[in-house]
Design a protein around this motif. Structure first.
Motif, mmCIF file in Angstrom:
data_model
loop_
_atom_site.group_PDB
_atom_site.id
_atom_site.type_symbol
_atom_site.label_atom_id
_atom_site.label_comp_id
_atom_site.label_asym_id
_atom_site.label_seq_id
_atom_site.Cartn_x
_atom_site.Cartn_y
_atom_site.Cartn_z
ATOM 1 N N LEU A 424 0.876 -1.165 0.000
ATOM 2 C CA LEU A 424 0.000 0.000 0.000
ATOM 3 C C LEU A 424 0.917 1.220 0.000
ATOM 4 C CD1 LEU A 424 -2.856 1.132 0.045
ATOM 5 C CD2 LEU A 424 -2.735 1.125 2.557
ATOM 6 N N LYS A 425 1.246 1.689 -1.208
ATOM 7 C CA LYS A 425 2.227 2.758 -1.365
ATOM 8 C C LYS A 425 1.558 4.125 -1.316
ATOM 9 C CE LYS A 425 5.710 0.323 -4.084
ATOM 10 N NZ LYS A 425 6.478 0.332 -5.348
ATOM 11 N N LEU A 426 2.084 4.956 -0.467
ATOM 12 C CA LEU A 426 1.659 6.353 -0.383
ATOM 13 C C LEU A 426 2.758 7.216 -0.990
ATOM 14 C CD1 LEU A 426 -0.259 8.595 0.645
ATOM 15 C CD2 LEU A 426 1.060 8.564 2.785
ATOM 16 N N LYS A 427 2.381 8.037 -1.966
ATOM 17 C CA LYS A 427 3.330 8.948 -2.610
ATOM 18 C C LYS A 427 2.848 10.379 -2.415
ATOM 19 C CE LYS A 427 4.499 5.631 -6.278
ATOM 20 N NZ LYS A 427 4.570 5.415 -7.748
ATOM 21 N N LEU A 428 3.714 11.198 -1.846
ATOM 22 C CA LEU A 428 3.441 12.621 -1.669
ATOM 23 C C LEU A 428 4.513 13.393 -2.422
ATOM 24 C CD1 LEU A 428 2.764 12.667 2.192
ATOM 25 C CD2 LEU A 428 1.063 12.505 0.357
ATOM 26 N N PHE A 465 -2.635 0.385 -4.007
ATOM 27 C CA PHE A 465 -2.626 -0.928 -3.375
ATOM 28 C C PHE A 465 -2.332 -1.974 -4.444
ATOM 29 C CE2 PHE A 465 -4.838 -4.952 -2.616
ATOM 30 C CZ PHE A 465 -4.253 -5.323 -1.410
ATOM 31 N N SER A 466 -1.418 -2.892 -4.158
ATOM 32 C CA SER A 466 -1.102 -3.953 -5.103
ATOM 33 C C SER A 466 -0.857 -5.247 -4.353
ATOM 34 C CB SER A 466 0.132 -3.593 -5.945
ATOM 35 O OG SER A 466 1.267 -3.429 -5.129
ATOM 36 N N SER A 467 -1.176 -6.348 -5.021
ATOM 37 C CA SER A 467 -1.031 -7.667 -4.410
ATOM 38 C C SER A 467 -0.740 -8.690 -5.484
ATOM 39 C CB SER A 467 -2.307 -8.049 -3.661
ATOM 40 O OG SER A 467 -2.228 -9.386 -3.182
ATOM 41 N N ARG A 477 -1.178 -20.167 -9.422
ATOM 42 C CA ARG A 477 -0.656 -19.436 -10.578
ATOM 43 C C ARG A 477 -0.583 -17.958 -10.227
ATOM 44 N NH1 ARG A 477 -3.684 -23.315 -13.798
ATOM 45 N NH2 ARG A 477 -5.508 -21.973 -13.754
ATOM 46 N N LYS A 478 0.492 -17.320 -10.683
ATOM 47 C CA LYS A 478 0.744 -15.950 -10.266
ATOM 48 C C LYS A 478 -0.259 -14.974 -10.883
ATOM 49 C CE LYS A 478 5.026 -15.614 -11.557
ATOM 50 N NZ LYS A 478 6.397 -15.091 -11.729
ATOM 51 N N GLY A 479 -0.317 -13.796 -10.261
ATOM 52 C CA GLY A 479 -1.127 -12.705 -10.767
ATOM 53 C C GLY A 479 -0.699 -11.429 -10.073
ATOM 54 N N HIS A 480 -1.234 -10.319 -10.539
ATOM 55 C CA HIS A 480 -0.926 -9.041 -9.898
ATOM 56 C C HIS A 480 -2.126 -8.125 -10.039
ATOM 57 C CE1 HIS A 480 0.839 -4.984 -9.414
ATOM 58 N NE2 HIS A 480 1.585 -5.602 -8.511
ATOM 59 N N PHE A 481 -2.597 -7.633 -8.894
ATOM 60 C CA PHE A 481 -3.739 -6.733 -8.850
ATOM 61 C C PHE A 481 -3.267 -5.363 -8.382
ATOM 62 C CE2 PHE A 481 -7.073 -4.609 -6.385
ATOM 63 C CZ PHE A 481 -8.075 -4.512 -7.344
ATOM 64 N N LEU A 482 -3.746 -4.317 -9.065
ATOM 65 C CA LEU A 482 -3.355 -2.940 -8.726
ATOM 66 C C LEU A 482 -4.587 -2.055 -8.721
ATOM 67 C CD1 LEU A 482 -1.150 -0.641 -8.442
ATOM 68 C CD2 LEU A 482 -1.271 -0.452 -10.928
ATOM 69 N N PHE A 483 -4.713 -1.261 -7.669
ATOM 70 C CA PHE A 483 -5.753 -0.241 -7.607
ATOM 71 C C PHE A 483 -5.134 1.032 -7.048
ATOM 72 C CE2 PHE A 483 -8.962 2.153 -5.202
ATOM 73 C CZ PHE A 483 -9.849 2.447 -6.240
ATOM 74 N N GLY A 484 -5.370 2.150 -7.732
ATOM 75 C CA GLY A 484 -4.772 3.401 -7.291
ATOM 76 C C GLY A 484 -5.700 4.584 -7.463
#
Length: 872
Positions: A424-428, A465-467, A477-484
């Motif tokens: 859960l990356k916060l960028k300012l 947020f990414s997982s 099996r791999k995967g990648h979810f991203l919501f921003g």
């Protein structure tokens, strides 16, 4: 039979006794641990690797937790060295992992008496552990699996290619071409061209560095010295990055201090065409100092400082057979005759600086950057646009000053929590931009000299947020979810002046200002989501994503347009080999992307009598949007040869062009189709060459790009799949202001030690006797012809002329050759590089000028020096 060895036994006797025991079997476990470690070390030096590894594994599995830190480090070091000596790479990786957990700050130098091959292996492992998670697809990913067409250059690539600046690197990339623009140096991609770089998004460590007023990012602003890796994406990228990623994305990953300490000073000095005039205003130089401190594998600090000036390449306008000059004409009236006296300097810059600071500790990343650029206008498109060649005019009326500063703080809020397997990356971030640039009379619709000066301030908040396992199935099996989500507030305060009676008077901006020079705020927000799923592990990957865009002026969701208020993407990646992607001959990518392009003048549009002259547009001017389909076939023909073939078809809606000094939308949609081909050959792969005893390594690369444009026959709103129906668009090619083809060929080499008596061997001996290594390279670029439509023309003799009506013509094709050579010592390197070696005279297509042509850069010669205060 068991033996008990006590501490009072002399070490010599112990070693002799242990050697005898090794002949019969495993070392007796009742020997004290310190003695057992000494015996394992002796076994390693006696090349009895199997016996030594067997004992190391026994100690590690049964007694490791009971050892002190010194003995723990010794056991892990022996495990690394013994397993590597036995070519057990998987086990070596395991012991490296143990050592990394035990001491996150360890380096290859912490391991005693290791071979160069093992040292390189350890450095590569540490580098892989220290990779930043800032990539074009917003998470670390193998380039083969990225759902985009990406060209990656590392710092070693930059040094071997001998490029001077970022534009040199970009125009070596298939699909890109340099264009003419008097305001700054610009380029276009895949047939699209604009007046600035506003349709290609630039990122530094994931932070967008374009301003909102003009959305410009001249490639000359970027310092190559602090680049660790640069990723150039061809094709729309709005689904992740927003409106400015219309034609592509350039993602710059900077160096950090987490890999190793260094302390370097480098100097590039040059002069255009010749060194006859050594005055400071005509020379070019670039001075860079960089320093890095490794505080551990999880922490480091890096600093880069650059001071730069460029005198530009010399153009002698008195030589009319080489350089044609055109009169300033309006309504068939000569406003100013061509001045055939004097000289000009193309791509000339006043003093500027570039400072970058990067600090990292685990998931905390802080990047700060400050830049200043002062661009001196040359005569755009061969027009005589000023009254004087003196230095006062250069400093006062023929320059553009851009300054920008930003600081970005990034942190993973889930770090060190039980949810740390997610992010859960916060960028300012905070930005400041300052602009002060002049527009010369008659340059592009400006009736008199004008000046725009002011500042922008921007604050941005981004939360992502990414997982990797949120939607994984039972088969793992791999995967990648991203919501921003992202929001920014931009405040700008600019003043616009026009010259009257030798005085500059403040003017209104146009329809958005109640008072001249007043400030305003802009509000921009976005939400985006993307999911990747491996249907077949590391072989078949599908990606779906979409971004919703809000702007308080042009994207308020009063209407809901595909590719504008929202930008979708979809991709399918297939790798044919289930075992290894390294030497797979056939890999495929099938992609669909969309993007929109909000021009900076869109919400400052005005009538012909109001507003900024350069930004004038029709009242109903709308953003242009693009839909792009792409098929990529790539792979490795052999361990030495790789290739990539990209076929793309784009549909552009509401394309913005300039006519009668007004920006307006094209009434019909555009179809742009083309292909890019890349082939690379390396005699020895770079990683193998570093640890190899081979004497010569060289590589050859080539790329070819071809592009065509067709306009649709009517103004209907066509769907994307209509690009495959030839009955709906004109069959003739109508591409303009962009080269129809582009060919790039190059060879680079590195020479090492050799005892050969051949001519090549003597060159090896020369470079070895006086230096550690010698690099060399030659690059040739063929720039195809470009179609333009202008009242200004050059006749068959190359003499200038003016016609009462516009006429279609082609700018001729040209070839530009660049070369470089460099010698390396332990701490010092010395080299020379030449751009446009033959001083070829050629034109670039220019969108903004009435002549639609501008001179390309002439010969530039550079001397390169670098000194390392610390050894590599």
């Amino acid at each position: 039979m068991k033996f008990t060895v006590h501490k009072h036994i002399p070490l010599t006797a112990l070693l002799i006794f242990s050697a005898v025991l090794c002949c019969f079997g495993q070392l007796e476990r009742t020997i004290p641990i310190e003695a057992q470690i000494q015996i394992c070390n002796t076994l390693f030096h006696d090349n009895k690797f199997e016996e030594g590894l067997e004992n190391v594994q026994y100690i590690h599995q049964n007694y490791f937790d009971t050892l002190n830190q010194k003995n723990q480090a010794q056991i892990l070091e022996l495990g690394i060295k013994l397993s590597f000596a036995l070519d057990l790479r998987k086990l070596t990786m395991e012991y490296l992992g143990y050592y990394y957990e035990f001491s996150p700050s360890f380096t290859a130098q912490d391991l005693s008496q290791i071979t160069p091959q093992l040292e390189y292996f350890v450095e590569e492992y540490i580098a892989s552990k220290n990779e930043q998670s800032i990539y074009v697809n917003k998470h670390p990913q193998n380039i083969d699996l990225v759902p985009a067409t990406v060209t990656v250059y590392t710092q070693s690539d930059i040094e071997q290619l001998g490029v001077r600046d970022l534009l040199d690197l970009i125009r070596m990339t298939p699909g890109f071409a340099e264009l003419g623009d008097n305001n700054e140096r610009v380029f276009g991609t895949r047939g699209t061209s604009s007046t600035t770089l506003q349709d290609v998004l630039f990122l530094i460590n994931g932070h967008r560095i374009t301003d909102v007023l003009t959305t410009t990012t001249a490639p000359d602003w970027i310092s190559l010295n602090y680049i660790d890796q640069i990723e150039i994406v061809r094709g729309p990228g709005s689904a992740l990055y927003g409106g400015n990623a219309f034609g592509g994305v350039v993602n710059i990953v900077t160096k950090t201090g987490r890999k190793k300490d260094f302390n370097n000073l480098s100097v590039n000095a040059g002069n255009g065409t010749s060194f006859q005039n050594l005055g400071k205003e005509f020379n070019s130089f670039d001075i860079n100092y960089e320093w890095a401190k490794r505080l551990g594998n999880i922490e480091g600090i890096y600093l880069s400082a650059t001071y730069r000036q460029s005198g530009g390449s010399q153009i002698d306008y008195a030589k009319t057979r080489q350089k044609a000059i055109l009169d300033d004409v309006d309504n068939n009236t000569v406003l100013r005759p061509a001045d055939l006296a004097g000289k000009e300097y193309i791509n000339r810059y006043g003093p500027g600086y570039n400072l970058l600071l990067h600090y990292s500790r685990k998931t905390l990343q802080i990047t700060a950057n400050a830049q200043s650029s002062s661009f001196i206008y040359s005569r755009p498109s061969s027009l005589n646009l000023w009254y004087s060649q003196d230095q006062d005019s250069l400093r006062r009326l023929r320059r553009r000053v851009d300054k920008r500063e930003f600081v970005q703080v990034e942190y993973d809020l889930l770090d060190a929590t039980k949810f740390s397997h997610n992010e859960l990356k916060l960028k300012l971030s905070a930005d400041h931009f300052h602009k002060d640039f002049y527009s010369n009379a008659f340059s592009f619709g400006v009736a008199q000299n004008a000046r725009l000066v002011g500042d922008e301030y921007r604050g941005t908040i981004n939360l992502e947020f990414s997982s990797n396992d949120l939607f994984n199935n039972k088969n793992d099996r791999k995967g990648h979810f991203l919501f921003g989500v992202e929001t920014l507030v931009n405040n700008w305060f600019y003043s616009y002046y026009t010259e009257s009676n030798d005085k500059f008077e403040l003017q209104s901006f146009g329809d958005q200002f109640s008072q001249p020079g007043s400030s305003r705020n802009e509000y921009i927000a976005a939400a985006y989501i993307q999911n990747e799923h491996h249907f077949i592990q590391d072989r078949l990957i599908a990606t779906m994503g979409i971004r919703f865009n809000y702007h308080n002026e042009y994207s308020t969701f009063d209407t809901f347009k595909w590719g504008e208020q929202y930008s979708p993407r979809a991709a399918l990646v297939f790798v044919t080999s289930p075992k290894s992607r390294l030497h797979t001959p056939f890999k495929f990518k099938l992609m669909y992307n969309s993007a929109f392009f909000p021009p900076p003048f869109l919400y400052r549009r005005s009538t012909t009598t109001q507003g900024i002259d350069q930004f004038k547009g029709i009242d109903n001017l709308r953003p242009q949007s693009i839909e792009s389909g792409e098929l990529v076939l790539f792979g490795d023909i052999s361990p030495r040869v790789s290739y990539s073939l990209q076929r793309y078809i784009n549909k552009i809606n509401q394309f913005i062009f300039r006519k009668d000094d007004l920006y307006q939308n094209e009434p019909t949609q555009r179809r742009i189709a083309g292909f890019d081909l890349e082939i690379k050959y390396k005699r020895i792969p770079e990683k193998e060459f570093k640890k190899s005893e081979k004497k010569v390594n060289w590589s050859v690369f080539g790329s070819y790009s071809s592009v065509k444009q067709n306009n649709f026959k009517n103004s209907d709103n066509h769907k994307y799949f209509d690009v495959f129906n030839s009955a709906l668009y004109h069959p003739s090619d109508s591409l303009s202001l962009f080269p129809k083809s582009y060919l790039n060929l190059g060879v680079n080499g590195v020479l090492k030690k050799s005892s050969s008596t051949s001519i090549v061997g003597k060159l090896h001996n020369f470079s070895t006797y006086y230096a550690k290594a010698l690099d060399f390279g030659v690059n040739a670029q063929f720039i195809g012809s470009s179609s333009i439509d202008s009242q200004y023309f050059l006749d068959s003799s190359g003499l200038p002329g003016f016609s009462a009506t516009s006429n279609s013509q082609d700018l001729p094709a040209s070839i530009v050759v660049n070369a470089q050579i460099k010698l390396h010592w332990e701490r010092f390197s010395l080299g020379a590089s030449v751009f446009n070696l033959a001083d070829k005279k050629y034109f670039l297509p220019s969108v903004i000028a009435k002549t639609q042509r501008q001179y390309g850069e002439g010969r530039m010669v550079y001397i390169n020096l670098k000194y390392k205060f610390t050894k590599s």
